[in-house]
Design an enzyme around this catalytic site. Structure first.
Site, PDB file in Angstrom:
ATOM      1  N   ASP A 237       0.823  -1.201   0.000  1.00 57.51           N
ATOM      2  CA  ASP A 237       0.000   0.000   0.000  1.00 57.51           C
ATOM      3  C   ASP A 237       0.864   1.262   0.000  1.00 57.51           C
ATOM      4  O   ASP A 237       0.348   2.374  -0.098  1.00 57.51           O
ATOM      5  CB  ASP A 237      -0.988   0.001   1.165  1.00 57.51           C
ATOM      6  CG  ASP A 237      -0.332  -0.085   2.530  1.00 57.51           C
ATOM      7  OD1 ASP A 237       0.908  -0.182   2.602  1.00 57.51           O
ATOM      8  OD2 ASP A 237      -1.075  -0.075   3.541  1.00 57.51           O
TER       9      ASP A 237
ATOM     10  N   ASP B  59      -1.021  -6.127  -0.083  1.00 59.36           N
ATOM     11  CA  ASP B  59      -1.398  -5.472   1.161  1.00 59.36           C
ATOM     12  C   ASP B  59      -2.905  -5.273   1.245  1.00 59.36           C
ATOM     13  O   ASP B  59      -3.546  -4.876   0.263  1.00 59.36           O
ATOM     14  CB  ASP B  59      -0.735  -4.092   1.264  1.00 59.36           C
ATOM     15  CG  ASP B  59       0.547  -4.117   2.070  1.00 59.36           C
ATOM     16  OD1 ASP B  59       0.740  -5.040   2.871  1.00 59.36           O
ATOM     17  OD2 ASP B  59       1.360  -3.190   1.896  1.00 59.36           O
TER      18      ASP B  59
ATOM     19  N   GLU C 111       9.360  -4.261  10.789  1.00 60.02           N
ATOM     20  CA  GLU C 111       9.765  -2.972  10.208  1.00 60.02           C
ATOM     21  C   GLU C 111      10.167  -1.963  11.271  1.00 60.02           C
ATOM     22  O   GLU C 111       9.490  -1.790  12.286  1.00 60.02           O
ATOM     23  CB  GLU C 111       8.633  -2.371   9.367  1.00 60.02           C
ATOM     24  CG  GLU C 111       9.007  -1.012   8.774  1.00 60.02           C
ATOM     25  CD  GLU C 111       8.005  -0.454   7.803  1.00 60.02           C
ATOM     26  OE1 GLU C 111       8.253   0.661   7.285  1.00 60.02           O
ATOM     27  OE2 GLU C 111       6.983  -1.102   7.545  1.00 60.02           O
TER      28      GLU C 111
END
Length: 286
Positions: free
Chosen positions: A63, A102, A201
């Site tokens: 995304d 996503d 992340e």
């Protein structure tokens, strides 16, 4: 190589044709845990997918396209329709990598049933193999619900861009003992719920190392650690398409600079009437 190329005489463009190689599968990705690191990059278009596919184990239709392709301020405004259009393009352009798409903000958080509706629609529209969703312990029941109904899920913990408004920015996560413990617990919960892989992340490195050592599924790092089971970057970042890149990105090229130089030369040739030349125009037939 995962594909050879034939020239479409109608469009003069190279189209991939399947080579005798099967596309990787979700079970194959699971089995990669602790072995040769998995290679993953984002892709949003057919041509990008064609170029990345031979070198990648996974292609992520992220995304992040909201910012990279559409110039949006964050991933929050991205819609299911946007993800479906780009996901289908990437599947058409690839023959080797597992394509993961996503789930955009608002398409899965309300309930497992809502998540299944959105994920099933995305997979039908695109032909992708799996979906990715952000979140930790709270998403465990949703990951389990989808997996039990035949939809493979990649998890995503740590810095979760869809929660940028709650997080207050894109800074590294896990700098306090409390936050570090929560991220580790989130990752474990998602993995135990059945995620086939876990994106980690923007976390301090010990978190990524601990998760890699404790969860059964492969971890895919981005701003995490080389000790993860794989790595992912936004392709445009690592290719040098933007003036500024995050700290955790290594620029493997200066594609923006090379494109700018090529366009400058083109513009000069047009203005001097050097282009088109005799090789680029059609002469009358005798």
């Amino acid at each position: 190589m995962s594909a050879t190329y034939t020239i479409d005489t109608a469009t003069s463009r190279a189209n991939p044709t399947p080579a005798p190689m099967k596309r990787l599968t979700i079970p194959a990705i699971r089995r990669a845990k602790g072995k040769t690191p998995l290679v993953m990059l984002t892709a949003y278009t057919v041509r990008t997918a064609q170029l990345l596919d031979p070198h990648c184990d996974l292609l992520l239709v992220g995304d992040s396209l909201g910012q990279v392709v559409y110039g949006l301020p964050s991933t929050v405004p991205v819609t299911l329709d946007m993800m479906a259009a780009h996901g289908a393009a990437v599947v058409r352009g690839s023959y080797h990598a597992v394509v993961v798409i996503d789930m955009p903000f608002g398409s899965y958080e309300a309930s497992p049933e809502k998540a299944f509706e959105s994920a099933a629609w995305l997979l039908k529209q695109t032909g992708a193999a799996a979906v990715k969703l952000e979140g930790g312990t709270a998403m465990g029941p949703t990951v389990k619900f989808l997996g039990e109904r035949g939809i493979p899920v990649m998890g995503h913990v740590g810095l979760t861009p869809q929660a940028v408004n709650a997080l207050g920015g894109y800074g590294a996560r896990g700098r306090t003992p409390e936050e570090a413990a929560k991220i580790v617990a989130d990752g474990r919960a998602v993995a135990e719920a059945g995620a086939f892989a876990l994106v980690v992340e923007g976390v301090v490195e010990p978190i990524a190392v601990e998760l890699t050592q404790t969860v059964a599924c492969p971890t895919i790092g981005i701003g995490a650690s080389a000790r993860c089971d794989g790595q992912v970057l936004v392709a445009e970042d690592m290719l040098g398409m933007f003036e500024r890149t995050p700290r955790f990105v290594k620029r493997f090229d200066d594609l923006a600079g090379r494109i700018s130089a090529a366009v400058e030369t083109y513009a000069a040739d047009v203005r001097s009437r050097a282009f088109p030349g005799s090789d680029q125009v059609y002469a009358p037939r005798d």
